[in-house]
Design a protein around this motif. Structure first.
Motif, PDB file in Angstrom:
ATOM      1  N   ILE A  63       6.857   3.417   4.409  1.00  0.00           N
ATOM      2  CA  ILE A  63       6.617   2.854   3.078  1.00  0.00           C
ATOM      3  C   ILE A  63       5.440   3.565   2.431  1.00  0.00           C
ATOM      4  O   ILE A  63       4.350   3.640   3.011  1.00  0.00           O
ATOM      5  CB  ILE A  63       6.330   1.343   3.149  1.00  0.00           C
ATOM      6  N   LYS A  64       5.675   4.066   1.214  1.00  0.00           N
ATOM      7  CA  LYS A  64       4.600   4.700   0.443  1.00  0.00           C
ATOM      8  C   LYS A  64       4.019   3.677  -0.534  1.00  0.00           C
ATOM      9  O   LYS A  64       4.762   3.008  -1.255  1.00  0.00           O
ATOM     10  CB  LYS A  64       5.144   5.895  -0.345  1.00  0.00           C
ATOM     11  N   VAL A  65       2.682   3.585  -0.527  1.00  0.00           N
ATOM     12  CA  VAL A  65       1.982   2.688  -1.450  1.00  0.00           C
ATOM     13  C   VAL A  65       0.850   3.444  -2.133  1.00  0.00           C
ATOM     14  O   VAL A  65       0.489   4.552  -1.729  1.00  0.00           O
ATOM     15  CB  VAL A  65       1.427   1.438  -0.710  1.00  0.00           C
ATOM     16  N   SER A  66       0.274   2.839  -3.136  1.00  0.00           N
ATOM     17  CA  SER A  66      -0.857   3.455  -3.842  1.00  0.00           C
ATOM     18  C   SER A  66      -2.114   3.365  -2.979  1.00  0.00           C
ATOM     19  O   SER A  66      -2.195   2.525  -2.070  1.00  0.00           O
ATOM     20  CB  SER A  66      -1.105   2.727  -5.159  1.00  0.00           C
ATOM     21  N   PRO A  67      -3.130   4.206  -3.242  1.00  0.00           N
ATOM     22  CA  PRO A  67      -4.382   4.104  -2.482  1.00  0.00           C
ATOM     23  C   PRO A  67      -5.022   2.719  -2.581  1.00  0.00           C
ATOM     24  O   PRO A  67      -5.585   2.228  -1.599  1.00  0.00           O
ATOM     25  CB  PRO A  67      -5.268   5.177  -3.136  1.00  0.00           C
ATOM     26  N   GLN A  68      -4.922   2.090  -3.749  1.00  0.00           N
ATOM     27  CA  GLN A  68      -5.503   0.763  -3.922  1.00  0.00           C
ATOM     28  C   GLN A  68      -4.785  -0.268  -3.053  1.00  0.00           C
ATOM     29  O   GLN A  68      -5.423  -1.097  -2.387  1.00  0.00           O
ATOM     30  CB  GLN A  68      -5.422   0.334  -5.399  1.00  0.00           C
TER      31      GLN A  68
ATOM     32  N   LEU B 296      -4.058  -3.471   2.273  1.00  0.00           N
ATOM     33  CA  LEU B 296      -3.330  -3.639   3.525  1.00  0.00           C
ATOM     34  C   LEU B 296      -4.206  -3.323   4.733  1.00  0.00           C
ATOM     35  O   LEU B 296      -4.061  -3.935   5.790  1.00  0.00           O
ATOM     36  CB  LEU B 296      -2.071  -2.766   3.515  1.00  0.00           C
ATOM     37  N   PHE B 297      -5.127  -2.380   4.584  1.00  0.00           N
ATOM     38  CA  PHE B 297      -6.100  -2.129   5.653  1.00  0.00           C
ATOM     39  C   PHE B 297      -6.949  -3.375   5.882  1.00  0.00           C
ATOM     40  O   PHE B 297      -7.248  -3.746   7.022  1.00  0.00           O
ATOM     41  CB  PHE B 297      -6.997  -0.934   5.310  1.00  0.00           C
ATOM     42  N   ASP B 298      -7.358  -4.025   4.807  1.00  0.00           N
ATOM     43  CA  ASP B 298      -8.159  -5.250   4.933  1.00  0.00           C
ATOM     44  C   ASP B 298      -7.397  -6.318   5.715  1.00  0.00           C
ATOM     45  O   ASP B 298      -7.960  -7.003   6.573  1.00  0.00           O
ATOM     46  CB  ASP B 298      -8.535  -5.796   3.552  1.00  0.00           C
ATOM     47  N   ASP B 299      -6.099  -6.447   5.396  1.00  0.00           N
ATOM     48  CA  ASP B 299      -5.263  -7.410   6.132  1.00  0.00           C
ATOM     49  C   ASP B 299      -5.146  -7.014   7.601  1.00  0.00           C
ATOM     50  O   ASP B 299      -5.284  -7.851   8.501  1.00  0.00           O
ATOM     51  CB  ASP B 299      -3.868  -7.496   5.513  1.00  0.00           C
ATOM     52  N   ALA B 300      -4.878  -5.728   7.842  1.00  0.00           N
ATOM     53  CA  ALA B 300      -4.688  -5.251   9.215  1.00  0.00           C
ATOM     54  C   ALA B 300      -5.959  -5.403  10.049  1.00  0.00           C
ATOM     55  O   ALA B 300      -5.885  -5.643  11.261  1.00  0.00           O
ATOM     56  CB  ALA B 300      -4.222  -3.799   9.202  1.00  0.00           C
ATOM     57  N   ASP B 301      -7.122  -5.282   9.413  1.00  0.00           N
ATOM     58  CA  ASP B 301      -8.391  -5.386  10.136  1.00  0.00           C
ATOM     59  C   ASP B 301      -8.599  -6.771  10.749  1.00  0.00           C
ATOM     60  O   ASP B 301      -9.456  -6.943  11.618  1.00  0.00           O
ATOM     61  CB  ASP B 301      -9.559  -5.052   9.208  1.00  0.00           C
TER      62      ASP B 301
ATOM     63  N   LYS C  29      13.857  -7.018  -1.046  1.00  0.00           N
ATOM     64  CA  LYS C  29      13.009  -7.300  -2.211  1.00  0.00           C
ATOM     65  C   LYS C  29      11.988  -6.197  -2.468  1.00  0.00           C
ATOM     66  O   LYS C  29      11.314  -6.217  -3.507  1.00  0.00           O
ATOM     67  CB  LYS C  29      12.282  -8.627  -2.017  1.00  0.00           C
ATOM     68  N   GLN C  30      11.841  -5.293  -1.491  1.00  0.00           N
ATOM     69  CA  GLN C  30      10.846  -4.211  -1.566  1.00  0.00           C
ATOM     70  C   GLN C  30       9.435  -4.771  -1.735  1.00  0.00           C
ATOM     71  O   GLN C  30       8.684  -4.397  -2.624  1.00  0.00           O
ATOM     72  CB  GLN C  30      11.201  -3.226  -2.693  1.00  0.00           C
ATOM     73  N   GLU C  31       9.099  -5.681  -0.814  1.00  0.00           N
ATOM     74  CA  GLU C  31       7.813  -6.360  -0.858  1.00  0.00           C
ATOM     75  C   GLU C  31       7.130  -6.358   0.506  1.00  0.00           C
ATOM     76  O   GLU C  31       7.792  -6.471   1.545  1.00  0.00           O
ATOM     77  CB  GLU C  31       7.986  -7.827  -1.278  1.00  0.00           C
TER      78      GLU C  31
ATOM     79  N   VAL D 164       2.501  -6.821  -2.184  1.00  0.00           N
ATOM     80  CA  VAL D 164       2.489  -5.416  -2.585  1.00  0.00           C
ATOM     81  C   VAL D 164       3.943  -4.985  -2.734  1.00  0.00           C
ATOM     82  O   VAL D 164       4.737  -5.126  -1.797  1.00  0.00           O
ATOM     83  CB  VAL D 164       1.778  -4.537  -1.529  1.00  0.00           C
ATOM     84  N   LYS D 165       4.298  -4.486  -3.902  1.00  0.00           N
ATOM     85  CA  LYS D 165       5.649  -3.981  -4.144  1.00  0.00           C
ATOM     86  C   LYS D 165       5.686  -2.494  -3.790  1.00  0.00           C
ATOM     87  O   LYS D 165       4.689  -1.786  -3.936  1.00  0.00           O
ATOM     88  CB  LYS D 165       6.034  -4.160  -5.617  1.00  0.00           C
ATOM     89  N   PHE D 166       6.848  -2.016  -3.337  1.00  0.00           N
ATOM     90  CA  PHE D 166       6.969  -0.599  -3.031  1.00  0.00           C
ATOM     91  C   PHE D 166       8.313  -0.070  -3.518  1.00  0.00           C
ATOM     92  O   PHE D 166       9.283  -0.816  -3.663  1.00  0.00           O
ATOM     93  CB  PHE D 166       6.799  -0.327  -1.532  1.00  0.00           C
ATOM     94  N   ASP D 167       8.347   1.221  -3.792  1.00  0.00           N
ATOM     95  CA  ASP D 167       9.571   1.890  -4.235  1.00  0.00           C
ATOM     96  C   ASP D 167      10.238   2.563  -3.041  1.00  0.00           C
ATOM     97  O   ASP D 167       9.566   2.999  -2.101  1.00  0.00           O
ATOM     98  CB  ASP D 167       9.260   2.950  -5.297  1.00  0.00           C
ATOM     99  N   ILE D 168      11.566   2.663  -3.123  1.00  0.00           N
ATOM    100  CA  ILE D 168      12.324   3.374  -2.103  1.00  0.00           C
ATOM    101  C   ILE D 168      13.616   3.869  -2.733  1.00  0.00           C
ATOM    102  O   ILE D 168      14.189   3.198  -3.603  1.00  0.00           O
ATOM    103  CB  ILE D 168      12.610   2.462  -0.878  1.00  0.00           C
TER     104      ILE D 168
END
Length: 201
Positions: free
Chosen positions: A119-124, A129-134, A147-149, A158-162
């Motif tokens: 999944i590609k997301v924006s830097p922001q 997501l890093f904060d969540d993973a931490d 739903k691409q969510e 966070v929405k993502f394109d595919i």
């Protein structure tokens, strides 16, 4: 190929830039053509110390992330050579999704052929997501491909394109062979017409 619809699990934060396929699965593990048994080599140069013991500082060796199903990674994950063993090793370990801002092109394509969702997301969004993973095992990410969510533990989305074609093959578990088999009637018709038109062939 295993279908990918929804996934919920712990996400491991891998704060390393430019993780190439040799770092994902080093060359000494490439002697096999089997897709199993590669988990032991996943990130081996970072996971293990020189004496073969676990490196306690590596994220997947920390108790909170031992059963991670998702990796949140820094930019340019999977760059380098074209080894298909890289997604095989991730899948064999239990990783079903990698999230980053950018992937190596060949690795990205290989993921879709093997049921691993990149999944590609924006830097922001990556920072969120890093904060969540931490937060470790106290927080999980939920991924809904239809739903691409990506939904965080606090309800943030966070929405993502595919690409629609790639989304379709993941949702339906269609590898290259399965996609070809979907067209077997058309192939049979072509072969029959060809035989009639060129009986000597």
């Amino acid at each position: 190929m295993q279908k990918f619809d929804k996934l919920e699990g712990v996400a491991a934060p891998l704060r390393v830039l430019n993780v190439d396929t040799d770092m994902i699965i080093p060359k000494q593990y490439l002697k096999t053509l089997k897709r199993t048994g590669l988990a032991k080599g996943l990130f081996s140069e970072m996971r293990y110390q020189d004496d073969g013991s676990d490196n306690p500082d590596f994220v997947l060796n920390k108790p909170a992330y031992k059963n991670a199903k998702i990796i949140v990674a820094e930019d340019n994950f999977g760059c380098g050579s074209s080894r298909e063993h890289a997604p095989w090793a991730l899948m064999d370990y239990g990783i079903r999704c990698v999230i980053s801002t950018q992937f190596g092109d060949i690795f990205y394509n290989n993921c879709f052929k093997n049921g691993l969702l990149p999944i590609k997301v924006s830097p922001q969004d990556l920072e969120k997501l890093f904060d969540d993973a931490d937060r470790g095992s106290n927080a999980t990410l939920s991924i809904d491909l239809e739903k691409q969510e990506i939904r965080g533990p606090d309800g943030g989305v966070v929405k993502f394109d595919i690409d629609p074609a790639r989304k379709h093959i993941m949702l339906n578990g269609l590898d290259d062979i399965a996609q070809t088999q979907l067209k077997k009637d058309k192939i049979a018709n072509f072969e029959a017409k060809s035989q009639t038109a060129r009986p000597w062939a």
